[in-house]
Design a protein around this motif. Structure first.
Motif, PDB file in Angstrom:
ATOM      1  N   GLY A   3       0.716  -1.050  -0.040  1.00 11.44           N
ATOM      2  CA  GLY A   3      -0.130   0.138   0.041  1.00 11.44           C
ATOM      3  C   GLY A   3       0.947   1.295   0.138  1.00 11.44           C
ATOM      4  N   THR A   4       2.149   1.365   0.289  1.00 17.29           N
ATOM      5  CA  THR A   4       2.746   2.642   0.406  1.00 17.29           C
ATOM      6  C   THR A   4       3.876   2.386  -0.804  1.00 17.29           C
ATOM      7  N   GLN A   5       4.255   1.404  -1.466  1.00 15.60           N
ATOM      8  CA  GLN A   5       5.299   1.513  -2.400  1.00 15.60           C
ATOM      9  C   GLN A   5       5.139   2.684  -3.197  1.00 15.60           C
ATOM     10  N   GLY A   6       4.097   3.120  -3.775  1.00 19.05           N
ATOM     11  CA  GLY A   6       4.284   4.341  -4.702  1.00 19.05           C
ATOM     12  C   GLY A   6       4.441   5.790  -3.831  1.00 19.05           C
ATOM     13  N   CYS A   7       4.439   5.582  -2.648  1.00 22.84           N
ATOM     14  CA  CYS A   7       4.330   7.078  -1.871  1.00 22.84           C
ATOM     15  C   CYS A   7       5.769   6.944  -1.177  1.00 22.84           C
ATOM     16  N   VAL A   8       6.593   5.756  -0.796  1.00 21.98           N
ATOM     17  CA  VAL A   8       7.208   5.833   0.137  1.00 21.98           C
ATOM     18  C   VAL A   8       8.588   5.481  -0.829  1.00 21.98           C
ATOM     19  N   ASP A   9       9.902   5.932  -0.576  1.00 19.69           N
ATOM     20  CA  ASP A   9      10.865   5.425  -1.190  1.00 19.69           C
ATOM     21  C   ASP A   9      11.042   3.989  -1.390  1.00 19.69           C
ATOM     22  N   PRO A  10      11.049   3.429  -2.796  1.00 20.16           N
ATOM     23  CA  PRO A  10      11.139   1.850  -2.880  1.00 20.16           C
ATOM     24  C   PRO A  10      12.302   1.351  -2.387  1.00 20.16           C
ATOM     25  N   LYS A  11      13.564   2.091  -2.135  1.00 24.23           N
ATOM     26  CA  LYS A  11      14.495   1.435  -1.275  1.00 24.23           C
ATOM     27  C   LYS A  11      14.383   1.300  -0.046  1.00 24.23           C
ATOM     28  N   TYR A  12      13.577   2.054   0.726  1.00 23.26           N
ATOM     29  CA  TYR A  12      13.350   2.087   1.978  1.00 23.26           C
ATOM     30  C   TYR A  12      12.359   0.828   2.071  1.00 23.26           C
ATOM     31  N   CYS A  13      11.449   0.650   1.236  1.00 18.35           N
ATOM     32  CA  CYS A  13      10.201  -0.294   1.407  1.00 18.35           C
ATOM     33  C   CYS A  13      11.054  -1.833   1.320  1.00 18.35           C
ATOM     34  N   SER A  14      12.115  -1.662   0.515  1.00 19.45           N
ATOM     35  CA  SER A  14      12.836  -3.170   0.332  1.00 19.45           C
ATOM     36  C   SER A  14      13.773  -3.364   1.468  1.00 19.45           C
ATOM     37  N   ASP A  23      13.941  11.105   2.035  1.00 20.96           N
ATOM     38  CA  ASP A  23      13.386  12.437   2.433  1.00 20.96           C
ATOM     39  C   ASP A  23      13.066  12.983   0.736  1.00 20.96           C
ATOM     40  N   VAL A  24      13.940  13.036  -0.057  1.00 20.29           N
ATOM     41  CA  VAL A  24      13.797  13.491  -1.430  1.00 20.29           C
ATOM     42  C   VAL A  24      12.525  12.901  -1.965  1.00 20.29           C
ATOM     43  N   PHE A  25      12.762  11.663  -1.922  1.00 15.73           N
ATOM     44  CA  PHE A  25      11.423  10.957  -2.720  1.00 15.73           C
ATOM     45  C   PHE A  25      10.231  11.322  -2.127  1.00 15.73           C
ATOM     46  N   SER A  26      10.174  11.357  -0.509  1.00 19.70           N
ATOM     47  CA  SER A  26       8.799  11.853   0.071  1.00 19.70           C
ATOM     48  C   SER A  26       8.342  13.201  -0.333  1.00 19.70           C
ATOM     49  N   PHE A  27       9.324  14.057  -0.463  1.00 22.87           N
ATOM     50  CA  PHE A  27       9.062  15.725  -0.634  1.00 22.87           C
ATOM     51  C   PHE A  27       8.582  15.542  -2.246  1.00 22.87           C
ATOM     52  N   GLU A  28       9.004  14.964  -2.910  1.00 22.93           N
ATOM     53  CA  GLU A  28       8.515  14.917  -4.275  1.00 22.93           C
ATOM     54  C   GLU A  28       7.261  14.415  -4.364  1.00 22.93           C
ATOM     55  N   VAL A  29       6.919  13.372  -3.694  1.00 22.98           N
ATOM     56  CA  VAL A  29       5.506  13.124  -3.828  1.00 22.98           C
ATOM     57  C   VAL A  29       4.518  14.045  -3.194  1.00 22.98           C
ATOM     58  N   VAL A  30       4.943  14.933  -2.172  1.00 24.67           N
ATOM     59  CA  VAL A  30       3.972  15.999  -1.575  1.00 24.67           C
ATOM     60  C   VAL A  30       4.022  17.065  -2.627  1.00 24.67           C
ATOM     61  N   LEU A  31       5.309  17.282  -3.427  1.00 28.36           N
ATOM     62  CA  LEU A  31       5.091  18.257  -4.547  1.00 28.36           C
ATOM     63  C   LEU A  31       4.246  17.789  -5.770  1.00 28.36           C
ATOM     64  N   GLN A  32       4.065  16.522  -5.874  1.00 26.50           N
ATOM     65  CA  GLN A  32       3.316  16.034  -7.093  1.00 26.50           C
ATOM     66  C   GLN A  32       1.947  16.354  -6.525  1.00 26.50           C
ATOM     67  N   GLU A  33       1.419  16.023  -5.114  1.00 24.50           N
ATOM     68  CA  GLU A  33       0.216  16.094  -4.940  1.00 24.50           C
ATOM     69  C   GLU A  33      -0.444  17.854  -5.161  1.00 24.50           C
ATOM     70  N   PRO A  40      -2.232  10.919  -2.912  1.00 25.82           N
ATOM     71  CA  PRO A  40      -0.928  10.180  -3.512  1.00 25.82           C
ATOM     72  C   PRO A  40      -1.509   8.828  -4.079  1.00 25.82           C
ATOM     73  N   ILE A  41      -2.581   8.174  -3.728  1.00 28.24           N
ATOM     74  CA  ILE A  41      -3.190   7.000  -4.132  1.00 28.24           C
ATOM     75  C   ILE A  41      -4.587   7.126  -4.471  1.00 28.24           C
ATOM     76  N   LEU A  42      -4.886   6.544  -5.809  1.00 27.98           N
ATOM     77  CA  LEU A  42      -5.796   6.344  -6.300  1.00 27.98           C
ATOM     78  C   LEU A  42      -6.599   5.108  -6.429  1.00 27.98           C
ATOM     79  N   LYS A  43      -7.875   4.653  -6.201  1.00 28.95           N
ATOM     80  CA  LYS A  43      -8.207   3.246  -6.678  1.00 28.95           C
ATOM     81  C   LYS A  43      -8.640   3.186  -8.388  1.00 28.95           C
TER      82      LYS A  43
END
Length: 115
Positions: A3-14, A23-33, A40-43
């Motif tokens: 459920g978090t793969q697309g919103c959290v750094d993939p490297k962190y997830c693994s 932080d850079v990845f997460s910041f960019e997700v917020v900027l995209q929003e 960040p997630i749509l069904k």
């Protein structure tokens, strides 16, 4: 973690190892929003989640920058400021953390795009 793969750094997830590039990845997700005016997630199709990072990357790779801008802006923006930000989005969400810019580089780029 699916459920978090697309919103959290993939490297962190693994690896569950946090670093500054996470932080850079997460910041960019917020900027995209903010730019898209979307969550960040749509069904998608039943039980399939569509992540903002994937939506933005797909549209930018096709050169369709207008599709990532919140329609509520009603075309009141400078496209010359949006392109550098869009290119920055692709760098910040790179799968390999070492390929992402630092937060200092991001800030400098964002300031430059506003000139």
């Amino acid at each position: 973690m699916v459920g978090t793969q697309g919103c959290v750094d993939p490297k962190y997830c693994s690896t569950l190892e946090y670093n500054k590039k996470s932080d850079v990845f997460s910041f960019e997700v917020v900027l995209q929003e903010l730019i898209m005016g979307q969550p960040p997630i749509l069904k998608g199709v039943p039980d399939e989640m569509v992540f903002i990072v994937e939506r933005v990357q797909e549209k930018l790779k096709r050169g369709n920058i207008e599709a990532i801008i919140d329609s509520r802006l009603q075309n009141i923006y400078d496209i010359n400021s949006i392109w550098p930000t869009a290119e920055l989005e692709l760098l910040c969400t790179a799968d390999v953390p070492s390929e992402r810019p630092t937060m200092s580089e991001i800030i400098a780029e964002l300031k430059e795009s506003l000139r």
